[in-house]
Design an enzyme around this catalytic site. Structure first.
Site, PDB file in Angstrom:
ATOM      1  N   GLU A 166      -4.883  10.457  10.442  1.00  0.00           N
ATOM      2  CA  GLU A 166      -5.572  11.690  10.080  1.00  0.00           C
ATOM      3  C   GLU A 166      -6.487  12.361  11.233  1.00  0.00           C
ATOM      4  O   GLU A 166      -7.472  12.385  11.277  1.00  0.00           O
ATOM      5  CB  GLU A 166      -6.722  11.144   9.075  1.00  0.00           C
ATOM      6  CG  GLU A 166      -6.164  10.571   7.853  1.00  0.00           C
ATOM      7  CD  GLU A 166      -7.389  10.101   6.637  1.00  0.00           C
ATOM      8  OE1 GLU A 166      -8.495  10.424   6.750  1.00  0.00           O
ATOM      9  OE2 GLU A 166      -7.058  10.047   5.578  1.00  0.00           O
ATOM     10  N   GLU A 378      -1.947   5.934   2.543  1.00  0.00           N
ATOM     11  CA  GLU A 378      -3.198   5.684   2.050  1.00  0.00           C
ATOM     12  C   GLU A 378      -3.081   6.215   0.532  1.00  0.00           C
ATOM     13  O   GLU A 378      -2.803   7.446   0.392  1.00  0.00           O
ATOM     14  CB  GLU A 378      -4.341   6.066   2.769  1.00  0.00           C
ATOM     15  CG  GLU A 378      -4.523   5.208   4.044  1.00  0.00           C
ATOM     16  CD  GLU A 378      -5.988   5.358   4.635  1.00  0.00           C
ATOM     17  OE1 GLU A 378      -6.731   6.200   4.136  1.00  0.00           O
ATOM     18  OE2 GLU A 378      -5.652   5.309   5.962  1.00  0.00           O
TER      19      GLU A 378
HETATM   20  C1  BGP Z   1      -9.160   7.783   5.029  1.00  0.00           C
HETATM   21  C2  BGP Z   1      -9.139   6.839   6.278  1.00  0.00           C
HETATM   22  C3  BGP Z   1      -9.624   5.385   6.149  1.00  0.00           C
HETATM   23  C4  BGP Z   1     -10.543   5.337   4.928  1.00  0.00           C
HETATM   24  C5  BGP Z   1     -10.057   6.026   3.522  1.00  0.00           C
HETATM   25  C6  BGP Z   1     -11.386   6.249   2.827  1.00  0.00           C
HETATM   26  O1  BGP Z   1      -9.837   9.082   5.443  1.00  0.00           O
HETATM   27  O2  BGP Z   1      -7.997   7.029   6.971  1.00  0.00           O
HETATM   28  O3  BGP Z   1      -9.914   4.747   7.140  1.00  0.00           O
HETATM   29  O4  BGP Z   1     -11.755   5.020   4.991  1.00  0.00           O
HETATM   30  O5  BGP Z   1     -10.044   7.490   3.981  1.00  0.00           O
HETATM   31  O6  BGP Z   1     -12.334   6.997   3.100  1.00  0.00           O
HETATM   32  P1  BGP Z   1     -13.884   6.590   2.954  1.00  0.00           P
HETATM   33  O7  BGP Z   1     -14.096   5.040   3.677  1.00  0.00           O
HETATM   34  O8  BGP Z   1     -14.721   7.528   3.737  1.00  0.00           O
HETATM   35  O9  BGP Z   1     -14.072   6.599   1.674  1.00  0.00           O
END
Ligand code: BGP
Length: 479
Positions: A166, A378
């Protein structure tokens, strides 16, 4: 006939070093930018840190055993640069290398394909101190040096690699809204230049990779929120095109084509914030683009685009990090676009839109624009979970969320998209960067909150559900 995923489909789950490992100062690890950033008061929910996280560093065997029991096909995790090179470069820290070697071996022993992310946001603080980290082009060679060291170390064991996670998010949060390290605000020119350095680090890494592991697979993971125009007014349709050029194609075009979208570049150039791109840069980017194997996609939500008047909302707006629904604010680019909420869709407690068919939409867009295989690196639901007195976690809402997304992904495959993997976020509960430990994503509940806990692991209902999905290769997914 029941629908299933293609043979050898990689049903997976993902994590990131800072969010699970803990052991932030053990076995010779250097400090990272996140180790330092979380110490600044007010930066994270209830001042939470990843110093202990969910102690995966000491419990990885237990975690991999849970993966094996589930039948997980791939586990995506990141390596902490500051463990391997405590100073970002120079001498290698063998103790930490051993940790990852053991983790990888444990995965392989259990038939879990390791998928390694080289950079999931934790930069060695030493490089930040020495030359401002990503702000300097010096970081490019240091990154490539770190990456190639790992390619040699894990050649023959790790076939799937993700260069950066990201890039669009960590640069935006680091240089535009100040919510991630280095915590800068509205440094727009720097933001685009930093991105250019990351692109070059990614590209040179891809080129080096193909020399070292020619038949391995490599790509970047992009946080892709496909956009819908708010309605068919031409001004809003135009805002959508502009939005995509600036917020989506800006990254994906470079990964896949090795060049910036021309309209987006012209806009930023006029504004005086476009990155400086040399001939040599372009040939590096193009060469890497011809070599990447897949587009990695982190999919959570879609966005709505509407024309934003010149005196309209800006890029800075409150984000919901508390789980109090409706506390997030609308942001946008004055004179170009803004992102209002979608009235047709539900949201999570953190105001993230829930849009399963957006995942199919994302896959189809990538397939038609780039004609690349896709790795969903993800996808998942952050929610408040409750453990009953019988130590059960009835997360039917997570099952519903994941079922609906996988259903759409299967549709995408049926409609011609080549999808190699689907990694849920996340396997165990872990630290949500800005949102503490209360925003849970895992199949495995970890007994800890913002204050602490036993760190014991408990299988949620969704764990058993995914186990069946994997066992039947998707046949248990319902419409
Ligand atoms: C993405 C990231 C992850 C994870 C996920 C959920 O942006 O790559 O590392 O954190 O989002 O986000 P959050 O933890 O802000 O809910």
């Amino acid at each position: 006939m029941e629908k299933t995923m293609p043979k050898n489909f990689l049903w997976g789950s993902a994590s990131a070093a800072y969010q699970i490992e803990g052991a932030y100062n053990e076995d010779g690890k250097g400090l990272s930018n996140w180790d330092e950033f979380v110490k600044i008061p007010g930066k994270t929910y209830k001042e939470t840190t990843g110093e202990l996280a969910v102690d995966h560093y000491h419990r990885f065997k237990e975690d991999v055993a849970l993966m094996a029991e589930m039948g997980l096909k791939t586990y995506r995790f990141s390596i902490a640069w500051s463990r391997i090179f405590p100073n970002g470069k120079g001498e290698v820290n063998q103790a930490s290398l051993r940790f990852y070697e053991e983790l990888i071996d444990e995965c392989l022993k259990n038939n879990v394909e390791p998928m390694v992310t080289l950079y999931h946001w934790d930069l060695p603080q030493a490089l930040e101190n020495e030359y401002g980290g990503w702000e300097s082009p010096q970081v490019i060679d240091d990154f490539v040096n770190y990456a190639t060291y790992l390619f040699h170390a894990f050649k023959g064991k790790v076939n799937y690699w993700i260069t950066v996670n990201e890039q669009n998010i960590f640069t935006n949060f680091g240089w535009m809204n100040g919510m991630h390290p280095p915590g800068k605000h509205n440094e727009e020119k720097l933001y685009y230049q930093v991105n250019h350095h990351v692109f070059l680090a990614h590209a040179k890494t891809v080129i080096a990779f193909k020399e070292i592991i020619p038949d391995g697979k490599i790509g970047a993971s992009f946080a892709y929120s496909p956009s819908y125009a708010v309605d068919c007014q031409p001004v809003n349709a135009m805002a959508k095109v502009d939005y995509d050029n600036l917020k989506n194609y800006w990254w994906m075009d470079v990964y896949a084509y090795g060049r910036y979208p021309r309209n987006g570049y012209a806009y930023l150039d006029k504004k005086g914030v476009a990155p400086t791109v040399s001939q040599e840069d372009t040939s590096v980017l193009k060469k890497a683009a011809s070599l990447i194997d897949f587009m990695g996609v982190n999919y959570y939500q879609t966005s709505v685009v509407e024309y934003n008047p010149i005196d309209g909302v800006t890029q800075s707006g409150e984000m919901n990090t508390t789980g109090k629904k409706g506390s997030g604010q609308i942001t946008g680019e004055p004179g170009v676009y803004k992102n209002p909420p979608n009235p047709h869709l539900e949201t999570t407690d953190w105001d993230w839109t829930i849009d399963p068919s957006g995942l199919r939409y994302a896959c189809k867009e990538i397939t038609s624009r780039y004609d690349l295989p896709i790795v969903i690196s993800e996808n998942g639901l952050g929610a408040f979970d409750e453990k009953t007195s019988e130590n059960e976690i009835h997360d039917d809402y997570r099952i519903a969320y994941l079922n609906a997304h996988v259903y759409e992904l299967m549709q995408a495959v049926e409609e011609g998209c080549e999808v190699w993997a689907y990694c849920t976020w996340s396997f165990t509960d872990l630290l949500s960067w800005l949102n503490g430990y209360q925003k849970r994503y895992g199949f495995v509940y970890v007994d800890r909150d913002e204050e602490g806990g036993s760190l014991d692991r408990y299988k949620k209902d969704s764990y058993y559900w995914y186990q069946e999905v994997i066992r039947t290769n998707g046949a248990t997914i319902t419409k």
